[in-house]
Motif scaffolding. Structure first.
Motif, PDB file in Angstrom:
ATOM      1  N   GLY A  60      38.124  36.605  60.974  1.00  0.00           N
ATOM      2  CA  GLY A  60      37.688  35.218  60.941  1.00  0.00           C
ATOM      3  C   GLY A  60      37.416  34.649  59.559  1.00  0.00           C
ATOM      4  N   ILE A  61      37.666  35.395  58.497  1.00  0.00           N
ATOM      5  CA  ILE A  61      37.451  34.863  57.146  1.00  0.00           C
ATOM      6  C   ILE A  61      38.356  33.655  56.946  1.00  0.00           C
ATOM      7  CG2 ILE A  61      37.628  35.315  54.666  1.00  0.00           C
ATOM      8  CD1 ILE A  61      37.103  38.235  55.216  1.00  0.00           C
ATOM      9  N   CYS A  62      37.779  32.525  56.549  1.00  0.00           N
ATOM     10  CA  CYS A  62      38.608  31.341  56.331  1.00  0.00           C
ATOM     11  C   CYS A  62      39.326  31.458  54.985  1.00  0.00           C
ATOM     12  CB  CYS A  62      37.758  30.067  56.406  1.00  0.00           C
ATOM     13  SG  CYS A  62      36.703  29.768  54.977  1.00  0.00           S
ATOM     14  N   PRO A  63      40.454  30.762  54.807  1.00  0.00           N
ATOM     15  CA  PRO A  63      41.245  30.892  53.580  1.00  0.00           C
ATOM     16  C   PRO A  63      40.451  30.671  52.296  1.00  0.00           C
ATOM     17  CG  PRO A  63      42.538  29.773  55.236  1.00  0.00           C
ATOM     18  CD  PRO A  63      41.147  29.914  55.798  1.00  0.00           C
ATOM     19  N   ALA A  65      37.143  31.006  51.786  1.00  0.00           N
ATOM     20  CA  ALA A  65      36.226  32.127  51.578  1.00  0.00           C
ATOM     21  C   ALA A  65      36.989  33.353  51.100  1.00  0.00           C
ATOM     22  CB  ALA A  65      35.474  32.434  52.871  1.00  0.00           C
ATOM     23  N   GLU A  66      38.163  33.576  51.684  1.00  0.00           N
ATOM     24  CA  GLU A  66      39.012  34.693  51.257  1.00  0.00           C
ATOM     25  C   GLU A  66      39.340  34.576  49.775  1.00  0.00           C
ATOM     26  OE1 GLU A  66      42.650  36.497  53.553  1.00  0.00           O
ATOM     27  OE2 GLU A  66      43.405  34.893  52.248  1.00  0.00           O
ATOM     28  N   GLN A 105      47.027  33.304  48.786  1.00  0.00           N
ATOM     29  CA  GLN A 105      46.142  32.208  49.188  1.00  0.00           C
ATOM     30  C   GLN A 105      46.725  30.832  48.841  1.00  0.00           C
ATOM     31  OE1 GLN A 105      44.462  35.132  47.584  1.00  0.00           O
ATOM     32  NE2 GLN A 105      44.441  35.734  49.740  1.00  0.00           N
ATOM     33  N   ARG A 109      48.663  30.890  52.440  1.00  0.00           N
ATOM     34  CA  ARG A 109      47.533  30.283  53.157  1.00  0.00           C
ATOM     35  C   ARG A 109      47.516  28.756  53.024  1.00  0.00           C
ATOM     36  NH1 ARG A 109      46.112  34.339  56.479  1.00  0.00           N
ATOM     37  NH2 ARG A 109      44.864  35.992  55.516  1.00  0.00           N
ATOM     38  N   GLU A 164      48.827  40.466  59.537  1.00  0.00           N
ATOM     39  CA  GLU A 164      49.333  39.094  59.635  1.00  0.00           C
ATOM     40  C   GLU A 164      50.781  39.112  60.118  1.00  0.00           C
ATOM     41  OE1 GLU A 164      47.985  36.202  59.269  1.00  0.00           O
ATOM     42  OE2 GLU A 164      46.071  36.586  58.279  1.00  0.00           O
TER      43      GLU A 164
END
Length: 215
Positions: A60-63, A65-66, A105, A109, A164
């Motif tokens: 569940g880590i959002c982009p 935050a990643e 990212q 992402r 992924e």
């Protein structure tokens, strides 16, 4: 010899870690001071961040935050490992660095190159690789040689990013190739589908030719 900062990039299973370690061995045989490290990781704080980033339970880590976690790990390893080693005259070989965030990212992402590059600049503070090797191969080849093979042999299960879908990894590869086109002076693209010994030989040839290093 001037201490060099050398990084390796590529999709999952491209063989970058194996080739990077082979290059380290070549430097050691030639009696050049060298260290090998990885990103994310490389010291206690960054390895703790790595465990968060790659844990499949943290899907569940959002982009954004990643991205921040990767940049935090990067700032830590630059400050505590890479910059001190270079200052001491030791060549640094790093498995992934700032280009990975642009590809993963920024492009895959969808956060955009500009945001990632701005954060990269803050994290690295001018500590930029002298040369980067992008080991390029198809997603199918990479997973067959890397994550899927490790899982089949019981070495370990796939991590959060390896889990992924194919489209994500195709976009990572696209992202890397886009970076390589605009960073031709720094990034050397090598066909990672070639036999390992040929890939290693090509990396060493580039180091010798560009920096006149006898390894």
């Amino acid at each position: 010899m001037k201490a060099l900062f050398i990084t390796f990039e590529g999709i999952e299973g491209s063989g970058k870690s194996t080739v990077a370690n082979a290059l380290r061995d070549a430097f050691e045989r030639a009696a050049f001071p060298v260290i090998f490290t990885r990103e994310p990781g490389g010291n206690t704080v960054s390895e703790n961040i790595r465990s968060i980033l790659l844990d499949p339970n943290n899907a569940g880590i959002c982009p954004l935050a990643e991205l921040f976690l990767y940049e935090a790990s990067r700032a830590q390893i630059v400050d505590c490992v890479i910059r001190p080693a270079l200052a001491e005259g030791r060549t640094v070989i790093c498995d992934r660095f700032m280009d990975a965030s642009v590809a993963y990212q920024g492009w895959a992402r969808g956060l955009g190159d500009a945001l990632v590059e701005d954060l990269n600049a803050l994290a690295v503070g001018g500590t930029v690789p002298d040369i980067t090797f992008l080991l390029d191969c198809s997603v199918e080849d990479g997973f067959r040689r890397g994550p899927h093979r490790r899982e089949e042999t019981g070495d370990r299960g796939m991590d959060r990013l390896e889990l992924e879908g194919r489209l994500f990894h195709e976009r990572v590869r696209e992202g890397y190739l886009r970076i390589a086109k605009r960073e031709r002076k720094r990034i050397v693209v090598i066909d990672a589908s070639l036999p390992l010994e040929r890939v290693v030989a090509e990396v060493i040839r580039n180091i010798r030719d560009r920096f006149r290093v006898k390894i």
